[in-house]
Design an enzyme around this catalytic site. Structure first.
Site, PDB file in Angstrom:
ATOM      1  CG  ASP A   1      24.638  46.968  39.319  1.00  0.00           C
ATOM      2  OD1 ASP A   1      25.374  46.180  39.437  1.00  0.00           O
ATOM      3  OD2 ASP A   1      24.556  48.495  39.417  1.00  0.00           O
TER       4      ASP A   1
ATOM      5  CB  CYS B   1      32.052  43.729  41.458  1.00  0.00           C
ATOM      6  SG  CYS B   1      31.969  45.570  41.075  1.00  0.00           S
TER       7      CYS B   1
END
Ligand code: RUB
Length: 309
Positions: free
Chosen positions: A188, A119
Site C-alpha cells: 500500500d 491478501c
C-alpha cells in the site's frame, strides 16, 4: 457516477487494493472535470480532498491525485484539457507498470517452487501468473486474510489461470513456512526508509519468513512509494469498524474489537522490492522517491491546492 458515490465505493471497499483505488480515483477526477463548467479549481480541489479522505493508508491514492491535480491552463477549457491529459498519463503508468513488474518478478521465481501470498495484491498476482505463464511449475499458499477474506479473491484469480492454490488461515503461516520457497506480497505504501505498509498480518509473515530464512519479496509500482515520508510524516494506519471482526451479539455484550487494516514491516525483513524500473533493495526507496516522484513537485501541488482556499 457522482463524486460522493465514488468516494463511498472506496470507503466501503467495493473498490479496494492500492492500485485499483488509485485508478478509480483518477477516473473519477477525470469524469468530474468533464462535468464542471465554473469554479473549476475550487470544484476540483473539493473532489481531490474528498477522494483523499476516503481511505488514508495507500499512498497510491495521494500520488495519483497529486499527479492529476498538477494541471495548468488559463481558461477552464485549457485546465480541463490538461487535467484529462495528466489523468491519461497516470492511467498509462498504472497499466504499464504492472506488466513490467510481472516480467521482471517472474525471473525471481524458480521452477518447482511453492510461494506464499497474503491478501489480494494485483501486483503480486501478476508476478505469480507470469511465472505460471512462462511454464514454471508453482504452487501457491494464499492466506485467508481476516477479517475481509481477500485471500478468497486471490485463490479464485489464481485457480482461474490453472495455478495450484491452497488457502490457509492466517495463523497457520508459521506451521507451513518450512514448505515455502518465497513469500511475495504487494504494497500500500513504501516509506522513504524502505519500510512496507501492507495488509494487517504482513509483518508477522515477514517475521516468520526471516526466522525460516525464506526470501520475502514485495511487488510494488513506484507510485506506491511515499514522498510524504521524506519529510518525516508517519503513515496513517486505517482502523476499520469492530463489526468487521465480531458479530453484533458479542459487541452488544460490551466486548471490544480492534481492527487495524494494515501494519508496518521494517526494511530489514524485506529481501527485494520488484518495481517497474527493476528490482531494488528497500534501502533504495529514498532514491526512487527522489527520482520518480520529485518531492518539490509534489510539494508544489500541495501549495497549489492551498492557494485556492
Ligand atoms: C489490499 C492490500 C494489498 C495492497 C496492494 O488491502 O493490502 O496487498 O493494496 O494491492 P485492502 P495492489 O483490501 O484493504 O484494500 O498490488 O493490487 O495494488
Amino acid at each position: 457516477m457522482d463524486l460522493l458515490t465514488a468516494v463511498e465505493k472506496i470507503r466501503s471497499m467495493e473498490i479496494r487494493g492500492a492500485s485499483k483505488i488509485a485508478k478509480f480515483a483518477v477516473e473519477t477526477l477525470k469524469e468530474h472535470a468533464l462535468r464542471i463548467n465554473r469554479d473549476f479549481d475550487e470544484e476540483m480541489k473539493r473532489a481531490a480532498e474528498l477522494l483523499l479522505s476516503s481511505r488514508p493508508t495507500a499512498v497510491s491514492l495521494y500520488n495519483a491525485i497529486n499527479y492529476v491535480m498538477r494541471y495548468k491552463g488559463e481558461s477552464v477549457e485549457e485546465k480541463r484539457e490538461d487535467l484529462i491529459r495528466r489523468a491519461e498519463e497516470f492511467l498509462n503508468w498504472i497499466n504499464t507498470a504492472q506488466k513490467r513488474i510481472a516480467e521482471i518478478g517472474e525471473k525471481r521465481i524458480r521452477d518447482g517452487s511453492t510461494l506464499l501470498t497474503h491478501c489480494n495484491s494485483s501486483a503480486a498476482i501478476a508476478v505469480i501468473k507470469k511465472a505460471h505463464e512462462v511454464g514454471k511449475r508453482i504452487k501457491v499458499f494464499a492466506t485467508e486474510s481476516r477479517p475481509r477474506l481477500q485471500g478468497h479473491i486471490t485463490a479464485r484469480q489464481l485457480k482461474e489461470t490453472g495455478i495450484d492454490v491452497t488457502v490457509i488461515v492466517d495463523s497457520a503461516v508459521r506451521y507451513f513456512m518450512n514448505e515455502i520457497d518465497c513469500v511475495i506480497v504487494g504494497a500500500d505504501t513504501i516509506t522513504a526508509n524502505g519500510a512496507l505498509i501492507n495488509k494487517i498480518g504482513t509483518s508477522q509473515i515477514a517475521l516468520c519468513a526471516k526466522e525460516a530464512r525464506v526470501p520475502f519479496i514485495v511487488a510494488a509500482e513506484t507510485y506506491k512509494f511515499s514522498p510524504k515520508t521524506l519529510g518525516g510524516e508517519l503513515v496513517v494506519i486505517e482502523e476499520r469498524s469492530a463489526e468487521e471482526v465480531l458479530p453484533p451479539e458479542m459487541l452488544k455484550l460490551g466486548i471490544k474489537a480492534r481492527n487495524p487494516a494494515f501494519d508496518v514491516t521494517p526494511r530489514s525483513y524485506i529481501d527485494a522490492i520488484i518495481t517497474e524500473i527493476g528490482v531494488i533493495s528497500p534501502e533504495m526507496a529514498y532514491l526512487v522517491i527522489k527520482e520518480r516522484l520529485g518531492y518539490e513537485r509534489i510539494d508544489d501541488v500541495e501549495m497549489r491546492i492551498s492557494e485556492v482556499d
